[in-house]
Design a protein around this motif. Sequence first.
Motif, PDB file in Angstrom:
ATOM      1  N   ALA A   5       1.736  -4.055  27.173  1.00 37.99           N
ATOM      2  CA  ALA A   5       0.432  -3.399  27.103  1.00 37.99           C
ATOM      3  C   ALA A   5      -0.086  -3.323  25.662  1.00 37.99           C
ATOM      4  N   LEU A   6       0.764  -2.849  24.763  1.00 35.50           N
ATOM      5  CA  LEU A   6       0.307  -2.649  23.377  1.00 35.50           C
ATOM      6  C   LEU A   6      -0.139  -3.953  22.720  1.00 35.50           C
ATOM      7  N   GLN A   7       0.616  -5.032  22.957  1.00 38.84           N
ATOM      8  CA  GLN A   7       0.247  -6.327  22.378  1.00 38.84           C
ATOM      9  C   GLN A   7      -1.131  -6.781  22.819  1.00 38.84           C
ATOM     10  N   ARG A   8      -1.514  -6.354  24.036  1.00 38.55           N
ATOM     11  CA  ARG A   8      -2.799  -6.777  24.596  1.00 38.55           C
ATOM     12  C   ARG A   8      -3.915  -5.778  24.331  1.00 38.55           C
ATOM     13  N   GLY A   9      -3.627  -4.762  23.541  1.00 37.99           N
ATOM     14  CA  GLY A   9      -4.654  -3.768  23.236  1.00 37.99           C
ATOM     15  C   GLY A   9      -4.892  -2.811  24.382  1.00 37.99           C
ATOM     16  N   LEU A  10      -3.922  -2.688  25.265  1.00 35.70           N
ATOM     17  CA  LEU A  10      -4.058  -1.788  26.412  1.00 35.70           C
ATOM     18  C   LEU A  10      -3.298  -0.498  26.081  1.00 35.70           C
ATOM     19  N   ILE A  11      -4.049   0.521  25.676  1.00 36.29           N
ATOM     20  CA  ILE A  11      -3.414   1.746  25.191  1.00 36.29           C
ATOM     21  C   ILE A  11      -4.020   2.982  25.850  1.00 36.29           C
ATOM     22  N   ASP A  12      -3.210   4.029  25.958  1.00 37.69           N
ATOM     23  CA  ASP A  12      -3.733   5.317  26.425  1.00 37.69           C
ATOM     24  C   ASP A  12      -4.066   6.165  25.193  1.00 37.69           C
ATOM     25  N   SER A  13      -4.487   7.410  25.394  1.00 42.65           N
ATOM     26  CA  SER A  13      -4.933   8.207  24.245  1.00 42.65           C
ATOM     27  C   SER A  13      -3.773   8.528  23.296  1.00 42.65           C
ATOM     28  N   THR A  14      -2.571   8.681  23.832  1.00 45.17           N
ATOM     29  CA  THR A  14      -1.408   8.957  22.972  1.00 45.17           C
ATOM     30  C   THR A  14      -1.143   7.789  22.030  1.00 45.17           C
ATOM     31  N   GLU A  15      -1.152   6.581  22.593  1.00 45.45           N
ATOM     32  CA  GLU A  15      -0.904   5.395  21.763  1.00 45.45           C
ATOM     33  C   GLU A  15      -2.063   5.149  20.798  1.00 45.45           C
ATOM     34  N   ALA A  16      -3.282   5.484  21.237  1.00 43.48           N
ATOM     35  CA  ALA A  16      -4.453   5.321  20.366  1.00 43.48           C
ATOM     36  C   ALA A  16      -4.292   6.192  19.117  1.00 43.48           C
TER      37      ALA A  16
END
Lengths: 130, 97
Positions: free
Chosen positions: A82-93
């Motif tokens: 997910a992270l590699q593809r820019g797919l993040i939730d608010s915590t990761e943001a």
Amino acid sequence: MIYSLLVLSPPHSGQGASTAVQFARAAISRGHSIHRVFFLDQGTYNACAAQVTPQDESDTLQQWVDLAQESNVELVLCIASALQRGLIDSTEARRYDKQAATIHPAFVISGLGQLVDASAASERMITFGC
Amino acid sequence: MILHTLNRAPDSAAFRDCLRFLTADDALLLLGDGIYAALKDSSSSEELAVTGASLYVLEADASAAGIVNLLGNDVTLVDFAKFVELTEHFPRQQAWH
């Protein structure tokens, strides 16, 4: 029986993702439960909140969201994919200093251990390839 | 007793790998581009027949591709309920993709 699904197929490219969500619905209709749907590799694109589906095509994102809400199905994204593809939730943001969450809140981000756990906790594990 | 699923066209490495592992106790469900492996009189459908595995095709995909009437006679069309039923019957699935 208890089922879990592994989804490797992205939405809007081939039928895999749409097949997976329709399979989940059919399994529930036949009296089974879906413990978890784990999205890996390109499958994580299913969670992208900004995707806009053409009007004459089926909205796979909405179908996943409905499945999660109506049948209490856990939708889990592999964190590395997910992270590699820019797919993040608010915590990761917040963690990576990005402007906003990009996944739909019906999905959660977690580790590959959740796939192993799903496999151990389910009587059937069905993979939908890309 | 394995349910194999294949969603790649018959010219793929996935098809060749799948073919090598199919046994007469197994079932093969063709999905996505995999459905073309079941076209009547094709070399792929002949190769599949030799394995003795039961052959199924997802009706939604065959119908979207417009090939329902072009499939071999030994093929069974399945809807999603029947797909689930296959997974009830076969404890393990091998996805070729």
